[in-house]
Enzyme design. Structure first.
Site, mmCIF file in Angstrom:
data_model
loop_
_atom_site.group_PDB
_atom_site.id
_atom_site.type_symbol
_atom_site.label_atom_id
_atom_site.label_comp_id
_atom_site.label_asym_id
_atom_site.label_seq_id
_atom_site.Cartn_x
_atom_site.Cartn_y
_atom_site.Cartn_z
ATOM 1 N N HIS A 21 14.882 -95.863 62.632
ATOM 2 C CA HIS A 21 14.503 -96.434 61.338
ATOM 3 C C HIS A 21 15.754 -96.742 60.516
ATOM 4 O O HIS A 21 16.581 -95.874 60.291
ATOM 5 C CB HIS A 21 13.593 -95.459 60.576
ATOM 6 N N TYR B 49 7.121 -93.421 50.823
ATOM 7 C CA TYR B 49 6.999 -92.270 49.933
ATOM 8 C C TYR B 49 6.440 -92.794 48.605
ATOM 9 O O TYR B 49 7.071 -93.650 47.975
ATOM 10 C CB TYR B 49 8.362 -91.629 49.659
ATOM 11 N N PRO C 280 9.242 -80.170 52.282
ATOM 12 C CA PRO C 280 9.349 -81.172 53.355
ATOM 13 C C PRO C 280 9.775 -82.564 52.911
ATOM 14 O O PRO C 280 10.113 -83.393 53.761
ATOM 15 C CB PRO C 280 7.931 -81.214 53.940
ATOM 16 N N LYS D 10 14.293 -82.341 55.807
ATOM 17 C CA LYS D 10 15.584 -81.720 56.125
ATOM 18 C C LYS D 10 15.471 -80.436 56.955
ATOM 19 O O LYS D 10 16.477 -79.942 57.471
ATOM 20 C CB LYS D 10 16.347 -81.403 54.825
ATOM 21 N N TYR E 218 19.796 -88.900 52.662
ATOM 22 C CA TYR E 218 18.649 -89.029 53.570
ATOM 23 C C TYR E 218 19.105 -89.088 55.034
ATOM 24 O O TYR E 218 18.513 -88.443 55.896
ATOM 25 C CB TYR E 218 17.830 -90.275 53.207
HETATM 26 C C1 PHB Z 1 6.504 -86.218 58.879
HETATM 27 O O1 PHB Z 1 6.442 -87.203 59.636
HETATM 28 O O2 PHB Z 1 5.811 -85.224 59.084
HETATM 29 C C2 PHB Z 1 7.421 -86.269 57.718
HETATM 30 C C3 PHB Z 1 8.272 -87.352 57.565
HETATM 31 C C4 PHB Z 1 9.106 -87.422 56.472
HETATM 32 C C5 PHB Z 1 9.112 -86.415 55.535
HETATM 33 C C6 PHB Z 1 8.274 -85.323 55.685
HETATM 34 C C7 PHB Z 1 7.425 -85.247 56.782
HETATM 35 O O3 PHB Z 1 9.936 -86.518 54.470
#
Ligand code: PHB
Ligand code: APR
Length: 392
Positions: free
Chosen positions: A72, A201, A293, A297, A385
């Site tokens: 990505h 997000y 989450p 990280k 990130y």
């Molecule tokens: C996930 O795919 O579970 C996931 C991806 C990004 C995040 C948190 C969880 O920031």
């Protein structure tokens, strides 16, 4: 039984450490309280930084990840009914992340360990550590009717947040730092194509939402929920309606829904233990720290702890130098705190905090608009990130 390093816990931290040590010809035994199937049943974030990808390559388990993982180059922030791209690749001078589930990382490490005939004791009861403050540490466990003892040079506490290693340290010898957030994440895994080819997000007045994925046909979605909510109260239909309501109109219209194949609620917490070394015991991964989450990280921090610890132990055995193990705690904690800061910041920016009221909500809006308008702000976000350099 005698080994050089006794590893407690066969999650990603313990398995990766075992792989690094095996590659250097150092003996290790892993003791895990659950079954292999149970360990593989946990569904967790799946965004790998380049340093994590490099470590998996170093131990020779990267083949399937490179084949099936999704590279990505960016992700999107959604607020005020529109999406805005964070161009990770452009902002960081060519860095990206790999979307590949933690369950798959664990499975690849487990299979490689099994194929190499390296010892892992699953379903070990009453695991206990002894003598970590002496020259003769050991780990004991019960299996069937028998108690077994593993004598070792070092113990690696890779046994997660609820493990026995951190809990065995007298409270006066450690300091902990904690923040518990007043909400949880309700997550759904479904065999449906992801709504978008990149992660979204979303900050919405109803609460945070995240659109993630495991593959082109497997999606992972989350909505912020109350800590009082029970999974059983959330039908699939309610979940999809809530997710749709928190996305922009285009994504909401494109969302493909289907039956959930896993649904769970996770609390959010920031937590750090200092130090991460106690005599001949080292803590790594979730045993030492937890991040919320947002930003994914957790696994990356676990991997970089283990990278530092593995190389420090190799230096000890091959070069007879204790420099690496002496500096392990301080070096790991420097990186841990930076990732803690980023995860806390991203969580604070994106979630609905009832107690901060309308003022807090306007602050989030202003910061999101600043991010979208300022390349400097986006660069800061992007470099965190994709992962800060190991010795940053
Ligand atoms: C996930 O795919 O579970 C996931 C991806 C990004 C995040 C948190 C969880 O920031
Ligand atoms: N004895 C033996 N094993 C134990 C004990 C014990 N007393 N207590 C816990 N364990 C095992 C757990 O069953 C688990 O398999 O230790 C393992 C710890 O694994 P994780 O919790 O996955 O922790 P870690 O390997 O550090 O991985 C960190 O997990 O929570 C995520 O986001 C985090 O991705 C990161 C990763």
């Amino acid at each position: 039984m005698r080994t050089q390093v006794a590893i407690v816990g066969a999650g990603p931290s313990g398995l990766l450490l075992g792989a690094l040590l095996a590659k250097a010809g150092i003996d290790a035994v892993i003791v895990e309280q659950r079954s292999a199937e149970y360990v593989l049943g946990r569904i967790r974030a799946g965004v790998l930084e380049q340093v994590t990808v490099d470590l998996l390559d170093e131990v020779g388990v990267g083949e399937r990840m490179h084949r099936e993982g999704l590279k990505h180059d960016g992700f999107e922030l959604c607020f005020g009914g529109a999406r805005h791209r964070i161009d990770l690749y452009g902002l960081t001078g060519g860095k990206r992340v790999m979307v590949y589930g933690q369950t798959e990382v664990t499975r690849d490490l487990m299979n490689a360990r099994h194929a190499a005939g390296l010892p892992t004791i699953y379903e070990a009861d009453n695991v206990a550590i002894h003598g970590w403050d002496t020259d003769r540490p050991s780990v004991t466990y019960r299996k069937g009717d028998e108690t077994h003892t593993i004598e070792c040079d070092f113990i690696a506490g890779c046994d997660g947040f609820h493990g026995v290693c951190r809990a065995s340290i007298p409270p006066a010898k450690l300091q902990t730092f904690e923040k518990v957030y007043p909400f949880g994440w309700l997550g759904v895994l479904s065999r449906t194509p992801p709504v978008s080819h990149e992660l979204i997000y979303a900050n919405h007045e109803r609460g945070f939402a995240l659109c993630s994925m495991r593959s082109h046909t497997l999606s992972r979605y989350y909505v912020q929920c109350s800590l009082d909510d029970r999974v059983e109260q959330w039908s699939d239909e309610m979940f999809w309606d809530e997710l749709r309501a928190r996305l922009d109109p285009e994504a909401a219209a494109k969302l493909v829904t289907g039956p959930s194949i896993e649904k769970s609620i996770a609390p959010l917490r920031s937590f750090v233990t200092e130090p991460m070394r106690f005599g001949r015991l080292f803590l790594a991964g979730d045993a030492a720290h937890i991040v919320p989450p947002t930003g994914a990280k957790g696994l990356n921090l676990a991997a970089t702890d283990v990278g530092l610890l593995g190389h420090a132990l190799i230096e000890h055995y091959h070069e007879k130098s204790s420099a690496g193990i002496d500096h392990y705690s301080a070096r790991a904690l420097r990186r841990v705190w930076k990732a803690e800061r980023f995860s806390w910041w991203f969580t604070t920016l994106m979630h609905k905090f009832p107690e901060t009221g309308a003022f807090g909500q306007r602050m989030q809006q202003a910061e999101l608009e600043y991010l979208v308008g300022s390349q400097a702000a986006r660069t800061t976000m992007a470099e965190n990130y994709v992962g800060l350099p190991l010795e940053g």
